[in-house]
Design an enzyme around this catalytic site. Structure first.
Site, PDB file in Angstrom:
ATOM      1  N   ASN A  10       0.257  -1.085   0.089  1.00 52.81           N
ATOM      2  CA  ASN A  10       0.199  -0.068  -0.015  1.00 52.81           C
ATOM      3  C   ASN A  10       1.084   1.017   0.023  1.00 52.81           C
ATOM      4  O   ASN A  10       1.441   1.452   1.012  1.00 52.81           O
ATOM      5  CB  ASN A  10      -0.922  -0.088   1.128  1.00 52.81           C
ATOM      6  CG  ASN A  10      -2.256   0.972   1.265  1.00 52.81           C
ATOM      7  OD1 ASN A  10      -1.877   1.987   0.278  1.00 52.81           O
ATOM      8  ND2 ASN A  10      -1.871   1.588   3.058  1.00 52.81           N
ATOM      9  N   LYS A  12       0.136   4.477  -0.150  1.00 52.05           N
ATOM     10  CA  LYS A  12      -1.080   5.440   0.302  1.00 52.05           C
ATOM     11  C   LYS A  12      -0.431   6.574  -0.171  1.00 52.05           C
ATOM     12  O   LYS A  12      -0.498   6.555  -1.869  1.00 52.05           O
ATOM     13  CB  LYS A  12      -0.094   5.401   1.788  1.00 52.05           C
ATOM     14  CG  LYS A  12      -0.185   4.251   2.185  1.00 52.05           C
ATOM     15  CD  LYS A  12      -0.091   4.048   3.869  1.00 52.05           C
ATOM     16  CE  LYS A  12      -0.189   3.414   4.752  1.00 52.05           C
ATOM     17  NZ  LYS A  12       0.200   3.559   6.375  1.00 52.05           N
ATOM     18  N   HIS A  96      -9.583   1.222   4.658  1.00 59.98           N
ATOM     19  CA  HIS A  96      -8.371   1.220   5.715  1.00 59.98           C
ATOM     20  C   HIS A  96      -8.386   2.120   6.784  1.00 59.98           C
ATOM     21  O   HIS A  96      -9.273   2.927   6.548  1.00 59.98           O
ATOM     22  CB  HIS A  96      -7.181   1.784   4.136  1.00 59.98           C
ATOM     23  CG  HIS A  96      -5.733   1.806   5.275  1.00 59.98           C
ATOM     24  ND1 HIS A  96      -5.543   2.652   5.810  1.00 59.98           N
ATOM     25  CD2 HIS A  96      -5.056   0.781   5.071  1.00 59.98           C
ATOM     26  CE1 HIS A  96      -3.936   2.865   6.148  1.00 59.98           C
ATOM     27  NE2 HIS A  96      -3.578   1.991   5.526  1.00 59.98           N
ATOM     28  N   GLU A  98      -6.775   4.533   7.006  1.00 59.05           N
ATOM     29  CA  GLU A  98      -6.450   6.201   6.688  1.00 59.05           C
ATOM     30  C   GLU A  98      -7.987   7.032   6.688  1.00 59.05           C
ATOM     31  O   GLU A  98      -8.166   7.887   6.776  1.00 59.05           O
ATOM     32  CB  GLU A  98      -5.866   6.065   6.130  1.00 59.05           C
ATOM     33  CG  GLU A  98      -4.039   6.459   7.589  1.00 59.05           C
ATOM     34  CD  GLU A  98      -2.945   5.206   5.971  1.00 59.05           C
ATOM     35  OE1 GLU A  98      -2.952   6.087   5.042  1.00 59.05           O
ATOM     36  OE2 GLU A  98      -1.762   4.514   7.457  1.00 59.05           O
ATOM     37  N   GLU A 168      -5.284  -4.871  10.933  1.00 62.47           N
ATOM     38  CA  GLU A 168      -4.717  -3.668  10.994  1.00 62.47           C
ATOM     39  C   GLU A 168      -4.505  -2.896  12.215  1.00 62.47           C
ATOM     40  O   GLU A 168      -5.237  -2.421  11.983  1.00 62.47           O
ATOM     41  CB  GLU A 168      -4.244  -2.423   9.201  1.00 62.47           C
ATOM     42  CG  GLU A 168      -3.999  -3.309   7.918  1.00 62.47           C
ATOM     43  CD  GLU A 168      -3.288  -2.565   7.099  1.00 62.47           C
ATOM     44  OE1 GLU A 168      -2.540  -2.655   6.452  1.00 62.47           O
ATOM     45  OE2 GLU A 168      -3.765  -1.292   6.777  1.00 62.47           O
ATOM     46  N   GLY A 174       2.261   2.794  11.163  1.00 65.14           N
ATOM     47  CA  GLY A 174       3.542   3.901  10.593  1.00 65.14           C
ATOM     48  C   GLY A 174       3.975   4.145  12.274  1.00 65.14           C
ATOM     49  O   GLY A 174       4.836   4.965  12.004  1.00 65.14           O
ATOM     50  N   SER A 214       3.391  -1.534  10.352  1.00 67.89           N
ATOM     51  CA  SER A 214       5.238  -1.537  10.837  1.00 67.89           C
ATOM     52  C   SER A 214       5.822  -2.998  10.420  1.00 67.89           C
ATOM     53  O   SER A 214       6.600  -3.463  11.073  1.00 67.89           O
ATOM     54  CB  SER A 214       5.236  -1.236  12.363  1.00 67.89           C
ATOM     55  OG  SER A 214       4.510   0.410  12.549  1.00 67.89           O
TER      56      SER A 214
HETATM   57  P1  13P Z   1       3.224   0.637   7.613  1.00 68.90           P
HETATM   58  O1  13P Z   1       3.222  -0.622   7.233  1.00 68.90           O
HETATM   59  O2  13P Z   1       3.679   2.017   7.435  1.00 68.90           O
HETATM   60  O3  13P Z   1       2.878   0.270   9.284  1.00 68.90           O
HETATM   61  O4  13P Z   1       1.462   0.437   6.911  1.00 68.90           O
HETATM   62  C1  13P Z   1       0.540  -0.586   7.392  1.00 68.90           C
HETATM   63  C2  13P Z   1      -0.586  -0.360   6.559  1.00 68.90           C
HETATM   64  O5  13P Z   1      -1.608   0.876   6.715  1.00 68.90           O
HETATM   65  C3  13P Z   1      -0.800  -0.362   5.548  1.00 68.90           C
HETATM   66  O6  13P Z   1      -2.151  -0.515   4.716  1.00 68.90           O
END
Ligand code: 13P
Length: 257
Positions: A10, A12, A96, A98, A168, A174, A214
């Site tokens: 992903n 983003k 997601h 976010e 997640e 993150g 992460s």
């Molecule tokens: P990170 O791997 O940066 O923690 O993000 C995970 C994520 O949101 C994947 O969709």
């Protein structure tokens, strides 16, 4: 459904189309002739068309990070399923954290999006996960039940065979603090128990459940060996060639399924 294990990137809001295409060819050179897990790239909308052009020669799959549930109309800034399909998209990340927290997407919005994706015979990657205070107040199961029940409203058993779940936990995204294997195992078990209640034993057992939050090369080995983990949804580490290829190799070398 593509074979497990599955590694999904992903990206983003990162990488231009040119950077995306370059990353794909460099990764392909690194992994050339090696056996690999199934790999899905989910770049920003603006990269889908160009990445699809080179993906047709490579063994990777293409996913989008979001979609709107209407087919067309006065919805400034939104993207429809037809548009995604015309760019070669085969997977769409839905719900997601976010999208849920920054853009205030509700379980009802997410449910409409899952229906929209499935109507086009495309595979949703349906994201769920609890926040830190949900976990600290022992509400993880409650949150997962609600996200699954409301997100999957009206989705029947046949449709379920096209869904990938991504667990997640919001506190691990993150932050550099991944959920540890026993937390991941417990949550993936919970998700399968909830799906057993809602659907059937086969669906609960067979549905791919990815872990995200992460994931890095140095924790990917123990995480992929964790019971019930069918792969990863990766943010930050999927932007870096060395880290992403390191995770892919660990998944390939250590996958249980
Ligand atoms: P990170 O791997 O940066 O923690 O993000 C995970 C994520 O949101 C994947 O969709």
């Amino acid at each position: 459904m593509i074979p497990k294990p599955i590694v999904a990137a992903n990206w983003k809001m990162h990488k231009t189309p040119q950077e995306g295409v370059k990353f794909l060819s460099e990764l392909n050179n690194l992994l050339l002739d090696k056996e690999m897990p199934s790999i899905i790239f989910c770049p920003p909308f603006t990269s889908l068309f160009h990445m699809n052009e080179i993906l047709s020669d490579l063994e990777y799959f293409l996913g989008a990070q979001n979609v709107y549930f209407e087919n067309e109309g006065a919805f400034t800034g939104e993207i429809s399923m037809n548009m995604l399909v015309s760019c070669g998209v085969q997977y769409v990340i839905i719900g997601h954290s976010e999208r849920r927290h920054i853009f205030k997407e509700s379980n009802n919005d997410i449910n409409k999006k899952i229906h929209t994706v499935l109507k086009q015979e495309i595979f949703p990657i349906f994201c769920i996960g609890e926040k830190l205070d949900d976990r600290e107040t022992n509400n993880t199961r409650k949150v997962l039940v609600k996200q699954l029940e409301e997100g999957l409203l009206g989705i029947n058993k046949d449709m379920m065979s096209k869904i990938i779940i991504a667990y997640e936990p919001v506190w691990a995204i993150g932050t550099g603090i991944n959920a540890v294997p026993n937390q991941v195992e417990e949550s993936h078990d919970m998700i399968r128990e909830i799906l057993l209640d809602l659907y059937s034993m086969n669906i609960a057992n067979d549905i791919p459940i990815l872990y995200g939050g992460s994931v890095k090369p140095d924790n990917s080995e123990e995480l992929i060996k964790t019971k019930g983990v069918d792969g990863f949804l990766i943010g930050g580490a999927s932007l870096n060639l060395e880290m992403f290829s390191g995770i892919i190799e660990n998944v390939h070398n250590n996958s249980m399924r």
